[in-house]
Design a protein around this motif. Structure first.
Motif, PDB file in Angstrom:
ATOM      1  N   ARG A  57       0.748  -1.303   0.021  1.00 38.15           N
ATOM      2  CA  ARG A  57      -0.108  -0.142   0.001  1.00 38.15           C
ATOM      3  C   ARG A  57       1.003   1.358  -0.038  1.00 38.15           C
ATOM      4  N   GLU A  61       1.091   3.966  -2.923  1.00 38.79           N
ATOM      5  CA  GLU A  61       0.875   5.434  -2.835  1.00 38.79           C
ATOM      6  C   GLU A  61       1.943   6.316  -3.137  1.00 38.79           C
ATOM      7  N   ASN A  64       2.377   6.513  -6.972  1.00 40.81           N
ATOM      8  CA  ASN A  64       1.058   7.214  -7.570  1.00 40.81           C
ATOM      9  C   ASN A  64       1.438   8.926  -7.252  1.00 40.81           C
ATOM     10  N   TYR A  65       1.808   9.151  -6.189  1.00 40.97           N
ATOM     11  CA  TYR A  65       2.321  10.382  -5.954  1.00 40.97           C
ATOM     12  C   TYR A  65       3.404  11.051  -6.838  1.00 40.97           C
ATOM     13  N   SER A 293       0.350  -0.267  -9.548  1.00 45.31           N
ATOM     14  CA  SER A 293      -0.519   0.902  -9.139  1.00 45.31           C
ATOM     15  C   SER A 293      -0.923   1.680 -10.378  1.00 45.31           C
TER      16      SER A 293
END
Length: 500
Positions: A57, A61, A64-65, A293
């Protein structure tokens, strides 16, 4: 002689209960040990799952950031201005630069998972950094990243592709005064709206922050240790949660713990016993497994991939078991009769449980055999009409194997076109917990037709439709007999001429 006989009786009175207690206690302890081992396996699997999901996770994240930052319009415009050789209307003003720098600095400073963000132009020059070294420091640094792995690899990538460097204590171009912490460099190319490459965005991820979830997972059991190593056998966690013989991040796990390293190299995942510890491990590859992702393709140094993620727990021993059961053990030794009765009761109850399990297995086999080899066909369909179960009898009628039908064929495709409307009309309300029946024709694999009667009802759970269940009766012989009788009734038996 009487004294000798007394000694014999005393010996038998002591030895026989002792033997009985011992023979009864050993199976109990053995089963208890097996239960403890099974529980230990379940606990190791649970800890590994929790740690792996948390790590996945956080990495998702983070990736994606990085992609979101690379697609910021202001950032693209700033990089486009840096590549201009002459002043134009697109030239970036100092005010805009100050606002962009302040925004990125605030963004990075308030996110513990990142140590820095760097914008690099197509020539490898650093044109913006966040956070800044000081409030009054220069907004733009003169660092050259042209020879770094993250710039070289990112310069080859397509939009939304990512390059992830191996975790390490990367001090290159770090700000002075910062703690030396392990980081992972994530770089992705920046393209403008026309598809022209404008530069590279570099994000340094705080590896301690990303692996903090593993530390939290270890809090579930103080005896558990988490393992995370790369393909070179280097330790990827800090010394606070390391397994045996691991000094610190970057330590040579393969040399310091060769037994663990060899066990993890032999398979991609599994359970093994090493140094009286249960080791549960699995392979984690950020390039292919679950870490995709929103990215297109993820690249990394193949020499350091894949990683191995594992957890170790101490296995129970007979000595530890006896220490934990001291009270019960002394009670059994002091009360022979009760201990023996308890052991016999356990033996009978255990035997009874085994008999019940065997009877249940036999019953389940008989039910399964009855279902599979019944004289009529059985099948179940999901909401869309796809076959989820079919017995051997109906498969034999159709000429298909279970692998070809179950999960792959819509049952409507097996109905002949002439009777398909009748089939759909009869069973359109089965989903609403209504029964239905219809005479239809099935089309077999070799092109023959089988006339059948289908009766179906819904199987529900908690008031919701799960699947339909249908019984299929073969009417082929009856239909053939009806046709034969009809022909005999319509023609003369001697001449074969129609009666009318």
């Amino acid at each position: 002689m009487p004294l000798r006989r007394l000694h014999t009786r005393l010996l038998l009175a002591v030895s026989i209960p002792l033997i009985l207690v011992s023979t009864t206690l050993l199976p109990v302890l053995h089963v208890h040990m097996e239960t403890r081992l099974n529980s230990l396996n379940d606990e190791a699997n649970a800890l590994l799952t929790v740690g792996q999901e948390a790590l996945t996770r956080d990495i998702n994240e983070s990736l994606n950031y990085a992609l979101a930052i690379a697609e910021m319009p202001e950032l693209r415009r700033y990089l486009a201005a840096q590549n201009l050789t002459t002043l134009t209307n697109e030239q970036y003003s100092l005010s805009d630069l100050s606002q962009l720098s302040h925004f990125l600095t605030t963004l990075i400073s308030h996110n513990a998972r990142y140590t820095k963000l760097v914008l690099i132009d197509n020539q490898g020059r650093e044109v913006l950094r966040a956070p800044r070294s000081s409030e009054t420091g220069a907004l733009v640094s003169g660092n050259l990243h042209v020879n770094t792995d993250y710039f070289i690899e990112a310069s080859k990538l397509l939009p939304r592709d990512l390059y992830i460097s191996p975790p390490g204590r990367n001090l290159q171009f770090e700000l002075f005064g910062r703690d030396v912490i392990p980081v992972v460099n994530v770089s992705t190319p920046v393209f403008d709206a026309t598809g022209e490459r404008r530069g590279v965005v570099l994000l340094s991820l705080n590896w301690d922050y990303l692996t903090d979830a593993l530390r939290q997972a270890m809090l579930l059991d103080q005896n558990a240790n988490m393992i995370l190593i790369d393909a070179q056998g280097k330790w990827l966690l800090d010394e606070g949660i390391g397994s045996v013989d691991t000094a610190s991040f970057g330590g040579n796990f393969a040399a310091l713990s060769p037994l663990y390293w060899q066990a993890m190299q032999q398979r991609n995942e599994g359970n093994v016993t090493v140094d009286n510890h249960l080791l549960r491990f699995q392979t984690e590859d950020i390039r292919t497994q679950r870490y995709r992702s929103l990215a297109g393709t993820i690249f990394s140094d193949n020499a350091y991939q894949p990683w191995k993620l594992g957890v170790t727990l101490p296995r129970p021993t007979w000595q530890s078991l006896f220490k934990e059961e001291t009270t019960v053990l002394w009670f059994l030794l002091l009360t022979y009769g009760d201990a023996v009765a308890f052991g016999i009761f356990w033996a009978f109850s255990s035997q009874r449980q085994r008999e019940l399990r065997q009877a249940a297995q036999r019953h389940a086999y008989e039910v399964s055999d009855l279902y599979e080899n019944a004289p009529c066909g059985y099948h179940s369909l999901d909401k869309s009409g796809r076959v989820v179960k079919m017995n051997r009898t109906e498969l034999a009628w159709l000429g298909y194997s279970a692998k070809e039908v179950i999960g792959h064929i819509d049952y409507r495709e097996l109905i002949t076109p002439e009777t398909r409307d009748q089939f759909e009309k009869a069973f359109q309300n089965v989903k609403d917990n209504q029964t239905g029946s219809a005479e239809c024709s099935l089309l077999t694999r070799n092109g023959e037709q089988r006339h059948v009667m289908i009766q179906a009802s819904a199987y529900t759970r908690n008031g919701g439709f799960v699947h339909s269940r249908a019984t299929v009766f073969d009417l082929t012989e009856r239909k053939q007999l009806e046709e034969k009788l009809r022909a005999q009734a319509m023609t003369d038996p001697l001449t074969g001429v129609f009666n009318r």
